[in-house]
Enzyme design. Structure first.
Site, mmCIF file in Angstrom:
data_model
loop_
_atom_site.group_PDB
_atom_site.id
_atom_site.type_symbol
_atom_site.label_atom_id
_atom_site.label_comp_id
_atom_site.label_asym_id
_atom_site.label_seq_id
_atom_site.Cartn_x
_atom_site.Cartn_y
_atom_site.Cartn_z
ATOM 1 N N HIS A 1 1.165 -1.592 0.174
ATOM 2 C CA HIS A 1 -0.137 -0.254 -0.377
ATOM 3 C C HIS A 1 0.900 0.585 -0.088
ATOM 4 C CE1 HIS A 1 -3.291 -3.038 1.320
ATOM 5 N NE2 HIS A 1 -2.050 -3.302 2.287
ATOM 6 N N SER A 3 15.558 22.254 -15.002
ATOM 7 C CA SER A 3 14.370 22.621 -15.509
ATOM 8 C C SER A 3 14.927 23.965 -15.857
ATOM 9 C CB SER A 3 13.575 22.924 -14.738
ATOM 10 O OG SER A 3 12.600 23.993 -14.607
ATOM 11 N N LYS A 11 16.577 21.680 -9.847
ATOM 12 C CA LYS A 11 15.714 20.841 -10.725
ATOM 13 C C LYS A 11 16.615 20.006 -11.181
ATOM 14 C CE LYS A 11 11.330 20.129 -10.617
ATOM 15 N NZ LYS A 11 9.875 19.730 -10.208
ATOM 16 N N GLU A 24 9.486 9.665 -16.626
ATOM 17 C CA GLU A 24 7.867 9.224 -16.863
ATOM 18 C C GLU A 24 8.315 9.136 -18.147
ATOM 19 O OE1 GLU A 24 7.740 13.527 -14.390
ATOM 20 O OE2 GLU A 24 10.138 13.276 -14.870
#
Ligand code: ARG
Length: 462
Positions: A160, A281, A287, A294
């Site tokens: 979970h 970024s 970043k 992704e």
């Protein structure tokens, strides 16, 4: 102005197709990817026609040479593909006629575009099964490298997405090695089943010419000819099996990608992606984004989509060939391209990433992750039934939680306040290292078990 009728099949037509008809009908824009397979199939067919005396060997030689010339023109990018000629089959044949004249017209004896496209596509998908296997092997090798380096690094195991029990990094990496091993066996299964030749089924019914289907099957590396000509020209289950295996494999990749996204976040800091696999970024200088992970996670959607699309194309078609089936190729091309790209990117990312051993270990000790070890200790040392041990442990967890502490921080007296039989030796099982070391059951997370599995996989991947 009306176009002239098609030179390949236009005998009964007075006029050519409307421009929009030509646009919807043509597949050359994408099926040119089947050129090498189409030429291999035609060469095998021509050689067989000569061997069986259906055409002369002089004609077959001219055809064979002409086809090789066309292959090299295509490979060099010098071939002018024509939409008016619809597809790869007719583009190649028309060029053959330019090159060698009349004998070119004999190549299509005892053959149809229906068995031709079925054989081309099977050969192409068969190659993709091999490519997927090689790419999966590379990814397994990268994961195995991680598993070997961190066979005994402790990390939290989750259910979970809540900390459940401590596990080892090596064990987690090997879980994916197992999944990818099953993916490879699915591609291998599909490949074995698809490796029969449709060539010689002709349009749908077979042919009256004395062809030798064993010969063409062998020349093209098939195990033999397909037994039923109607089936041979009308099923695309081989492509669907490839897409189904690809979808399951892609699902595995997506789960790993999702973990890498989570693990590389500032909140987790379990792994650091190398610069080669990270992006910055344009506004936030700090970043470091896991874009490749992704994109893998997202690309999977196209692969699932291709599977559903082709199932939908096929599901209502009466036997045998219908032009609907021309829509099989783009789906499979796109799925195969994206699967191979995702596998290569994942292998690169996994091979280059660095696990943060300290963060993993610190996280492993949070969330009362050794509560099960405590309950097991109560069963083993005090003879409690597991249900009772579970209850006692629950009270101890509640006590620690109320004090804002972890289980090993409780004192012996506090523990004995919950169950008087508890002794000092309970603290031995509350440490995460001891916890994982004790999980020695087959398939368990103990470093000794992980090392056995690493050795076994190294042998298997040789
Ligand atoms: N371009 C066609 C396809 O991809 C080749 C087969 C055409 N056959 C036919 N009967 N029109 O399906």
């Amino acid at each position: 102005m009306t176009q002239a009728a098609n030179t390949m099949w236009g005998g009964r037509f007075a006029a050519g197709p409307d421009a929009i008809m030509e646009a919807i009908n043509a597949s050359i824009g994408f099926d040119q990817r089947l050129a090498a397979q189409d030429i291999a199939g035609s060469r095998a067919h021509a050689a067989m026609l000569a061997a069986t005396g259906i055409i002369s060997s002089t004609d077959a030689d001219a055809i064979g040479k002409g086809l090789l010339t066309i292959l090299s023109e295509i490979e060099k990018g010098e071939f002018a593909f024509s939409t008016a000629l619809e597809d790869i089959h007719m583009n190649v044949e028309a060029r053959l006629r330019d090159l060698i004249g009349e004998p070119a017209g004999r190549l299509h004896t005892a053959r149809s575009r229906n068995d031709q496209v079925a054989v081309d596509f099977r050969l192409w998908v068969r190659d993709q099964c091999d490519a997927a296997d090689a790419a999966l092997l590379a990814l397994q090798t990268a994961l195995l490298g991680q598993a070997e380096a961190g066979a005994d690094w402790v990390m939290p195991g989750f259910t979970h997405l809540q900390v459940a029990q401590p596990v080892t990094w090596g064990h987690h990496m090997l879980a994916y090695v197992e999944m990818l091993g099953r993916d490879r066996s699915r591609f291998a299964d599909a490949r074995r089943r698809m490796n029969l030749s449709p060539l010689g089924a002709a349009a749908l019914a077979g042919t009256s010419f004395p062809i030798d289907r064993e010969m063409t099957a062998k020349a093209l590396g098939f195990d033999g000819p397909m037994a039923n000509s109607l089936d041979a020209v009308s099923d695309r289950d081989f492509a669907l099996e490839f897409l189904a295996a690809s979808s399951i494999c892609a699902m595995h990749l997506s789960r790993l990608a999702e973990e890498l996204v989570i693990w590389s976040s500032a909140q987790f800091r379990f792994v650091k992606m190398s610069d080669k696999w990270s992006t910055g970024s344009s506004i936030m200088p700090q970043k470091r984004n896991p874009d490749a992970a992704e994109l893998i996670r997202a690309k999977i959607g196209r692969i699932f989509g291709a599977n559903v699309a082709l199932m939908t194309v096929m599901k209502g078609l009466p036997l045998t060939y219908s032009k609907d089936m021309q829509e099989d190729k783009e789906q499979v091309f796109d799925a195969a391209d994206n699967l191979l790209l995702a596998l290569a990117a994942m292998a690169g990312m996994v091979g280059d990433m660095t696990a943060n051993r300290e963060s993993l270990k610190a996280a492993a000790a949070t969330g009362f992750s050794t509560a099960t070890d405590l309950a097991d200790w109560l069963v083993r040392e005090l003879g409690l039934p597991f249900r009772d041990a579970h209850h006692v442990t629950g009270s101890l967890v509640a006590l620690a939680e109320a004090k804002g502490e972890d289980l090993p921080d409780l004192t012996l007296e506090e523990m004995q306040g919950v169950h008087e039989g508890i002794t000092q030796s309970v603290f031995d099982v509350l440490g995460v290292e001891n916890s994982v070391a004790s999980r020695m059951s087959i398939g368990g997370t103990a470093p000794a078990r992980v090392r056995e599995q690493v050795a076994a996989w190294k042998e298997r991947l040789k």
